[in-house]
Design a protein around this motif. Structure first.
Motif, PDB file in Angstrom:
ATOM      1  N   ARG A 105       0.858  -1.192   0.000  1.00  0.00           N
ATOM      2  CA  ARG A 105       0.000   0.000   0.000  1.00  0.00           C
ATOM      3  C   ARG A 105       0.893   1.241   0.000  1.00  0.00           C
ATOM      4  O   ARG A 105       1.837   1.331   0.788  1.00  0.00           O
ATOM      5  CB  ARG A 105      -0.869   0.035   1.255  1.00  0.00           C
ATOM      6  N   ARG A 106       0.536   2.161  -0.854  1.00  0.00           N
ATOM      7  CA  ARG A 106       1.313   3.401  -0.924  1.00  0.00           C
ATOM      8  C   ARG A 106       0.320   4.549  -0.859  1.00  0.00           C
ATOM      9  O   ARG A 106      -0.560   4.663  -1.702  1.00  0.00           O
ATOM     10  CB  ARG A 106       2.081   3.389  -2.261  1.00  0.00           C
ATOM     11  N   SER A 107       0.459   5.403   0.156  1.00  0.00           N
ATOM     12  CA  SER A 107      -0.490   6.502   0.294  1.00  0.00           C
ATOM     13  C   SER A 107      -0.325   7.493  -0.848  1.00  0.00           C
ATOM     14  O   SER A 107       0.782   7.862  -1.219  1.00  0.00           O
ATOM     15  CB  SER A 107      -0.296   7.212   1.630  1.00  0.00           C
ATOM     16  N   SER A 108      -1.454   7.904  -1.389  1.00  0.00           N
ATOM     17  CA  SER A 108      -1.420   8.845  -2.498  1.00  0.00           C
ATOM     18  C   SER A 108      -0.996  10.231  -2.011  1.00  0.00           C
ATOM     19  O   SER A 108      -1.339  10.654  -0.905  1.00  0.00           O
ATOM     20  CB  SER A 108      -2.794   8.925  -3.156  1.00  0.00           C
ATOM     21  N   ARG A 112      -4.917  12.205   0.414  1.00  0.00           N
ATOM     22  CA  ARG A 112      -4.395  11.349   1.477  1.00  0.00           C
ATOM     23  C   ARG A 112      -5.411  10.341   1.988  1.00  0.00           C
ATOM     24  O   ARG A 112      -5.093   9.541   2.864  1.00  0.00           O
ATOM     25  CB  ARG A 112      -3.872  12.210   2.626  1.00  0.00           C
ATOM     26  N   ARG A 113      -6.618  10.343   1.413  1.00  0.00           N
ATOM     27  CA  ARG A 113      -7.555   9.295   1.782  1.00  0.00           C
ATOM     28  C   ARG A 113      -7.230   7.997   1.056  1.00  0.00           C
ATOM     29  O   ARG A 113      -7.402   6.915   1.591  1.00  0.00           O
ATOM     30  CB  ARG A 113      -8.994   9.713   1.383  1.00  0.00           C
ATOM     31  N   LYS A 115      -5.315   4.911  -0.851  1.00  0.00           N
ATOM     32  CA  LYS A 115      -4.096   4.098  -0.828  1.00  0.00           C
ATOM     33  C   LYS A 115      -3.934   3.456  -2.203  1.00  0.00           C
ATOM     34  O   LYS A 115      -4.840   2.782  -2.680  1.00  0.00           O
ATOM     35  CB  LYS A 115      -4.230   2.989   0.225  1.00  0.00           C
TER      36      LYS A 115
END
Lengths: 163, 163
Positions: A105-108, A112-113, A115
DNA sequence: CATCAAAGGTTGATGAAGTCAATTGTTTAG
DNA sequence: CTAAACAATTGACTTCATCAACCTTTGATG
């Protein structure tokens, strides 16, 4: 031994048929006939999909996810859309695949909601093997004549045309 | 938006290709091409199967069982074979369908170990509706020209020929 | 700018579908 | 007749799937 149910003469819902039988000896619903046979072939093949996925120690759904997860990262919700399932289901699914080191998983940055899912190197490698395996045509197809294969390919292209 | 992964040029595992490109402009693995397109079409359609089953308040597997359960009674183990799953799984599956009045267990006379599954009247009626619904060809097929449909039907018949 | 609705993801409860190992009855082979 | 093989079930456990509730972040709208 499984698909004969769909190929039957459309349940007698058609008032004509037998009156002009000489002019058109085939039943008049070609689409259903073709579809029934297509369905039978695909059904026979899909039965083996769990076993195919198991060759890579994947569940059918995990195999499906791996296939969808191409080069570009994918948001969880987008994946849920592809799988036509609830977003909460994807959480657990990805949990397990992440635990096995296939995806991350990489946070956008922009939002920021969300992944974004990315394949790990191991995941990408496994995906290659899986796709290669899935691309192998079943016996019934591999055994067709080149002429038939060419026709089949062209018909499928027309069927899949945008409109 | 889902099947492009399989239709790619066979991953360069073939030493020729490019040397004799002029003589045969198409990739030399017709079976894989045809299969990839077939797969794409069927995959797109199968995505909707859970929703289709849900139209009848059936799970996908229950729909599958109902379809297999034709006129003739079927032993539990035979059904397990058709579903390619463990026999113990069928027990619960049939429990639920029996609870909903779709099927019934009938002890075999010849061999008192086996339980034969029979459709109830309600089950048979639902099966008819389900099969009718599943026989509807998807847009992509229904939209093909008669010529293509005839060719497709004939090719599929050849593909499904016993040997 | 402050607020509030909507969207993305997770959690928890629950049920269906799947596996495996062990059990019970019933056939069938030696 | 005894023992192996088979059909179905049970119990323990995992995965897939849903729904409802929740938290955080965004984006609109006043």
């Amino acid at each position: 031994m499984s698909g004969e149910h769909l190929e039957r003469k459309t349940k007698s819902t058609d008032p004509r048929r037998r009156g002009d039988a000489a002019t058109e000896p085939e039943a008049r619903d070609l689409p259903r006939q073709a579809w029934a046979l297509l369905f039978e072939l695909m059904h026979a093949h899909m039965r083996n999909f769990p076993a195919l996925a198991a060759e890579f120690e994947l569940s059918p759904v995990q195999a499906h996810v791996l296939r969808q997860l191409g080069e570009a990262p994918l948001a969880m919700s987008t994946l849920a859309g592809y799988l036509s399932c609830d977003a909460s289901n994807v959480t657990g699914l990805v949990d397990r695949m992440e635990a096995r080191g296939l995806v991350a998983r990489r946070s956008s940055e922009q939002d920021r909601r969300v992944k974004m899912l990315v394949l790990t190197d191991a995941g990408a490698a496994l995906r290659e093997r899986l796709l290669e395996r899935m691309a192998e045509p079943p016996e019934a197809i591999a055994g067709l004549a080149d002429e038939d294969l060419r026709a089949l390919r062209d018909i499928m292209r027309r069927a899949l045309k945008p409109q």
